[in-house]
Scaffold this motif. Structure first.
Motif, PDB file in Angstrom:
ATOM      1  N   GLY A   1       6.200  -0.694  -9.954  1.00 38.04           N
ATOM      2  CA  GLY A   1       6.540  -2.106 -10.089  1.00 38.04           C
ATOM      3  C   GLY A   1       7.917  -2.463  -9.554  1.00 38.04           C
ATOM      4  N   GLN A   2       8.939  -1.683  -9.952  1.00 36.24           N
ATOM      5  CA  GLN A   2      10.300  -2.010  -9.523  1.00 36.24           C
ATOM      6  C   GLN A   2      10.479  -1.797  -8.029  1.00 36.24           C
ATOM      7  OE1 GLN A   2      12.729  -3.576 -11.290  1.00 36.24           O
ATOM      8  NE2 GLN A   2      13.595  -3.701  -9.219  1.00 36.24           N
ATOM      9  N   GLN A   3       9.851  -0.764  -7.482  1.00 31.52           N
ATOM     10  CA  GLN A   3       9.972  -0.538  -6.049  1.00 31.52           C
ATOM     11  C   GLN A   3       9.296  -1.656  -5.260  1.00 31.52           C
ATOM     12  OE1 GLN A   3       8.759   3.304  -4.567  1.00 31.52           O
ATOM     13  NE2 GLN A   3       9.264   2.774  -2.461  1.00 31.52           N
TER      14      GLN A   3
ATOM     15  N   ALA B   1       0.808  -1.219   0.000  1.00 33.49           N
ATOM     16  CA  ALA B   1       0.000   0.000   0.000  1.00 33.49           C
ATOM     17  C   ALA B   1       0.847   1.277   0.000  1.00 33.49           C
ATOM     18  CB  ALA B   1      -0.975   0.001   1.164  1.00 33.49           C
ATOM     19  N   PRO B   2       1.851   1.418   0.879  1.00 31.10           N
ATOM     20  CA  PRO B   2       2.647   2.656   0.869  1.00 31.10           C
ATOM     21  C   PRO B   2       3.357   2.906  -0.463  1.00 31.10           C
ATOM     22  CG  PRO B   2       3.031   1.435   2.898  1.00 31.10           C
ATOM     23  CD  PRO B   2       2.274   0.522   1.985  1.00 31.10           C
ATOM     24  N   VAL B   3       3.781   1.842  -1.128  1.00 33.89           N
ATOM     25  CA  VAL B   3       4.450   1.994  -2.421  1.00 33.89           C
ATOM     26  C   VAL B   3       3.467   2.522  -3.460  1.00 33.89           C
ATOM     27  CG1 VAL B   3       5.674   0.807  -4.286  1.00 33.89           C
ATOM     28  CG2 VAL B   3       6.117   0.184  -1.891  1.00 33.89           C
ATOM     29  N   PHE B   4       2.274   1.946  -3.477  1.00 33.61           N
ATOM     30  CA  PHE B   4       1.245   2.403  -4.414  1.00 33.61           C
ATOM     31  C   PHE B   4       0.845   3.849  -4.123  1.00 33.61           C
ATOM     32  CE2 PHE B   4      -0.210  -2.157  -5.251  1.00 33.61           C
ATOM     33  CZ  PHE B   4       0.286  -2.150  -6.548  1.00 33.61           C
ATOM     34  N   VAL B   5       0.669   4.163  -2.851  1.00 28.17           N
ATOM     35  CA  VAL B   5       0.240   5.512  -2.477  1.00 28.17           C
ATOM     36  C   VAL B   5       1.276   6.544  -2.917  1.00 28.17           C
ATOM     37  CG1 VAL B   5      -0.188   7.052  -0.529  1.00 28.17           C
ATOM     38  CG2 VAL B   5      -1.267   4.801  -0.597  1.00 28.17           C
TER      39      VAL B   5
END
Length: 255
Positions: free
Chosen positions: A168-170, A133-137
């Motif tokens: 994606g890469q993160q 979630a944090p990566v998407f946000v």
């Protein structure tokens, strides 16, 4: 758990009848990008019976909120117990190059061990999904107005592709150490090593196998998340939904 339909609020609100917007037939014929394109063409015009107008910034803000709700919902689904294991679209099986290993070992009576290994793979993915979630946000927060407009005018998977491209890469970077640790904790690495060693000792085995288990599980875990994102985007583009937040109600109230 957040209602799965919550994510549909923002973008699906964009599919409301365009007859409520003040737009003439010439603009309807000339606008591009289908229904979303027509709505974007209309956002600078005051809605009938109102004193204001929607702007591209309003639309982008509403879209971001809808996406934030959706990715949190998707991450919650994926990270729940059996979020991968009991979802046939997400379940991680033996690596493709090792499918013969699983089949042969089941024939030899090692079904329990094969099942334990596959369960451990999926538990690792569920554990890693908690970090999604944090990566998407972060990717959504960085979205520009142009990005939002491009998503609305784009293909049916434009939002999914945007998130894959920007996060994606993160996700792979964040997931890799978690999955590696969980695979070891759940003994998946040991199960796999044992199973492969058993298989490699079977007479007449022509090709030995030993793919990178962490890399494989990480890739499948990330792919599974985007399966959920794509499902939500499809629903958003095709089905109506209620407006569930104050911002979305404000942004899409001018009908």
């Amino acid at each position: 758990m957040m209602n799965q339909h919550v994510f549909t609020a923002g973008l699906l609100a964009l599919t409301i009848s365009t007859t409520s917007f003040a737009q003439d037939s010439t603009r309807q014929k000339s606008s591009s990008g289908g229904i979303f394109g027509k709505i974007l063409d209309a956002v600078t015009q005051p809605a009938a019976g109102t004193s204001g107008s929607l702007t591209s910034t309003d639309i982008a803000t509403g879209l971001k909120e809808a996406l934030r709700i959706g990715v949190n919902n998707g991450a919650t689904q994926a990270s729940a117990l059996d979020g991968y294991f009991k979802n046939p679209l997400l379940k991680i099986a033996f690596p493709p190059e090792a499918q013969n290993v699983a089949m042969k070992l089941r024939q030899l009576g090692f079904t329990k061990q094969v099942d334990q290994f596959e369960l451990s793979l999926n538990r690792a993915a569920e554990d890693a999904a908690k970090k999604a979630a944090p990566v998407f946000v972060k990717a959504i927060t960085s979205m520009s107005i142009q990005d939002a407009v491009g998503i609305l005018r784009g293909q049916n998977d434009a939002a999914t592709q945007y998130l894959r491209r920007t996060s994606g890469q993160q996700l792979v970077t964040e997931f890799t150490p978690i999955i590696d640790s969980t695979l070891r904790k759940n003994n998946a690495t040991k199960y796999y090593t044992d199973l492969v060693n058993i298989y490699n000792k079977v007479p007449f085995v022509q090709k030995k196998v030993n793919p990178n288990l962490t890399e494989y599980a990480t890739g499948k875990a990330v792919d599974g998340l985007f399966v959920l994102v794509a499902q939500e985007e499809q629903k958003i583009r095709e089905n109506p939904a209620a407006r569930v937040t104050d911002l979305l109600k404000r942004v899409f109230s001018k009908q």
